[in-house]
Design an enzyme around this catalytic site. Structure first.
Site, PDB file in Angstrom:
ATOM      1  CG  HIS A 112       7.176 -29.473   1.903  1.00 47.69           C
ATOM      2  ND1 HIS A 112       7.859 -30.614   1.567  1.00 47.69           N
ATOM      3  CD2 HIS A 112       7.798 -28.975   3.005  1.00 47.69           C
ATOM      4  CE1 HIS A 112       8.836 -30.818   2.455  1.00 47.69           C
ATOM      5  NE2 HIS A 112       8.814 -29.832   3.335  1.00 47.69           N
ATOM      6  CE  LYS A 164     -10.989   2.428   2.885  1.00 52.43           C
ATOM      7  NZ  LYS A 164     -10.453   3.344   3.892  1.00 52.43           N
ATOM      8  CD  GLU A 180      -3.295   0.345   2.039  1.00 48.64           C
ATOM      9  OE1 GLU A 180      -3.978  -0.688   1.918  1.00 48.64           O
ATOM     10  OE2 GLU A 180      -3.431   1.118   2.995  1.00 48.64           O
TER      11      GLU A 180
HETATM   12  O1  PA5 Z   1      -3.110   1.736   5.938  1.00 52.29           O
HETATM   13  C1  PA5 Z   1      -4.178   2.266   5.714  1.00 52.29           C
HETATM   14  O2  PA5 Z   1      -4.326   3.497   5.732  1.00 52.29           O
HETATM   15  C2  PA5 Z   1      -5.405   1.436   5.436  1.00 52.29           C
HETATM   16  O3  PA5 Z   1      -5.094   0.086   5.353  1.00 52.29           O
HETATM   17  C3  PA5 Z   1      -6.424   1.624   6.538  1.00 52.29           C
HETATM   18  O4  PA5 Z   1      -5.875   1.220   7.756  1.00 52.29           O
HETATM   19  C4  PA5 Z   1      -7.700   0.843   6.260  1.00 52.29           C
HETATM   20  O5  PA5 Z   1      -8.217   1.188   5.005  1.00 52.29           O
HETATM   21  C5  PA5 Z   1      -8.731   1.102   7.333  1.00 52.29           C
HETATM   22  O6  PA5 Z   1      -8.967   2.470   7.442  1.00 52.29           O
HETATM   23  P1  PA5 Z   1      -9.622   3.103   8.730  1.00 52.29           P
HETATM   24  O7  PA5 Z   1      -8.695   2.916   9.864  1.00 52.29           O
HETATM   25  O8  PA5 Z   1      -9.836   4.535   8.394  1.00 52.29           O
HETATM   26  O9  PA5 Z   1     -10.905   2.377   8.950  1.00 52.29           O
END
Ligand code: PA5
Length: 476
Positions: A330, A444, A301
């Protein structure tokens, strides 16, 4: 009593980064790095490190200050929860869940939730990081919401998965306990001021913690996001932070050859530039399996981005792959050794496990069995890890190993921080913003549009246009 500040103890607990099998001396020049090649990149690597350090504790780099936060409030809340509840359930997804799952698996008894109450010494810990309805409902077969504390964790307060879980569990609590008593079973961890959850905290008087400003989800494991569930489960959160602070000091060192986070970031980046976009992380410890999950999110990410700092379209980013030793020897290692030369490998080993398990000797007359007796399972696992690394090296496959002396709160805190630093440095090397996630927002937004959230009408119209183009014959 552990003395986290004792330099001799710290050195004994230091995670080493062994990159011999990345070097041309070992695996050859076709796929290995020469010292001269690393020397040519040193200036760029140090500039990336300096750019990160120059922004520490500002903007989206405020996670760098987390090792130094006070934790008395967290520990007090954890003590209260431990005394009053049989179950502690985290509602969250992505960065709001993966760190807690990793902490739970790495540092708690592997069968924590099945232990008798007196042996466990605190609530059972569950992390609901998905919205499969069967999976969610099944929880009610094993626990009573009236004995449960729900920690809803969402920085934005608008994540549909988390908020729908929250609406569901709140409904369960209200049904069982009534409007007047349910709020005592909720702890919210969210932004101090922004988002949709904070106003509900104020309205319903939930107990709450902050996801601090400038700490993104995937960099939040060492904030209340990960620390509260950890403390509730009895994990030594001061040890975690001490380990992270130790890694912070090492990661600030402006010498490539003494800074594991920097060397890791640089060698991963060089491998990517040399046609190895796939990065495999393979711990040799069951408890670290989900630490690799946490890392995969952090790496993917943060580093998978369309645009660079100048707004040019670049579409860069390494693809993290999770594997587990010895299990995946394996399953995947055949591909790794003989498949395309498109991967770099990172092993994580634990040099001293908490226990030692001897393999009993039994003279069966079968040579493939008899040699095992008299060794330990620990020796076998270590030999499997080294054997796989050597086999990859012999096949010209670059691989490195993070060596954890033991697996404890201090070394895990170190590892989290080291990888977070490596990610931030990598962002500079790739020349991208490691702290946003516009691609995730796209998915989203479309989900919101599909469920009719106000403000998402344009996305809804776009979806309808696409739906009209669908052809029945393309679905068989
Ligand atoms: O790293 C990130 O920003 C995302 O993975 C968020 O943690 C995830 O989308 C969840 O978001 P939130 O904490 O706003 O619910």
């Amino acid at each position: 009593m552990v003395h986290y500040d004792d330099p001799a103890w710290q050195i004994a607990q230091r995670i080493r980064f062994d990159f011999n099998n990345l070097m041309a001396d070992t695996i050859g020049e076709a796929h290995g790095f020469t010292e001269a090649a690393l020397a040519r990149e040193t200036e760029a690597a140090l500039a990336a490190l300096a750019a990160v350090q120059a922004r520490r504790d500002t903007g989206w780099l405020r996670w760098m200050g987390l090792p130094y936060q006070p934790v008395d409030d967290l520990l007090a809340m954890a003590a209260d929860v431990r005394a009053r509840f049989k179950n502690f359930i985290v509602l969250g997804i992505g960065g709001s869940a993966l760190g807690t799952i990793a902490l739970k698996d790495a540092l708690l008894h592997p069968y924590h939730n099945q232990l008798p109450d007196d042996a466990r010494g605190g609530p059972r810990l569950y992390v609901l990081d998905n919205i499969d309805p069967d999976w969610l409902l099944a929880l009610l077969d094993v626990l009573d919401p009236a004995e449960t504390c729900f920690n809803v964790i969402t920085k934005s307060g608008s994540t549909a998965e988390t908020m729908s879980q929250f609406l569901w569990t709140r409904g369960l609590l209200v049904d069982r306990l009534g409007e007047g008593r349910y709020a005592d079973h909720v702890i919210a961890t969210t932004d101090a001021a922004r988002g949709s959850l904070r106003p509900l905290v104020d309205q319903e008087s939930y107990r709450s913690f902050m996801v601090p400003d400038g700490v993104g989800g995937r960099f939040s494991v060492l904030s209340a996001v990960g620390l509260l569930p950890a403390a509730v489960a009895g994990i030594d959160i001061r040890g975690l932070l001490a380990g992270a602070a130790y890694a912070d000091r090492i990661s600030a060192t402006p010498y490539l050859w003494q800074n594991a986070a920097l060397m890791y970031a640089l060698t991963q980046h060089l491998a990517y530039r040399r046609g190895k976009p796939l990065s495999v992380m393979m711990p040799y410890a069951q408890g670290l399996r989900t630490v690799a999950d946490w890392y995969a999110q952090l790496w993917a990410e943060s580093l998978g981005k369309a645009q660079d700092h100048q707004g040019q379209l670049v579409h860069v980013g390494p693809t993290p792959i999770k594997a587990l030793g010895a299990t995946d020897q394996h399953s995947q290692v055949q591909l790794y050794i003989e498949g395309p030369h498109d991967k770099i490998f990172t092993f994580v080993t634990v040099e001293k496990f908490a226990s030692e398990l001897p393999i009993p000797a039994w003279r069966t007359g079968q040579s493939a069995v008899d040699y095992l007796g008299g060794h330990t399972i620990n020796e076998l696992l270590a030999a499997e890890a080294e054997g796989t690394a050597l086999a990859l090296a012999a096949a010209g496959r670059p691989n490195a190993t993070f060596k954890m002396p033991t697996l404890n709160a201090f070394t895990l805190g170190q590892f989290f921080y080291l990888l977070e630093m490596a990610t931030a440095i990598s962002g500079e090397l790739y020349n991208i913003d490691a702290f946003d996630q516009p691609g995730v927002e796209g998915g989203k937004d479309r989900a919101y549009a599909l469920l009719g959230r106000p403000g998402y009408e344009a996305q809804r119209a776009e979806i309808e246009t696409l739906r009209q183009k669908r052809k029945a014959r393309y679905e068989i």
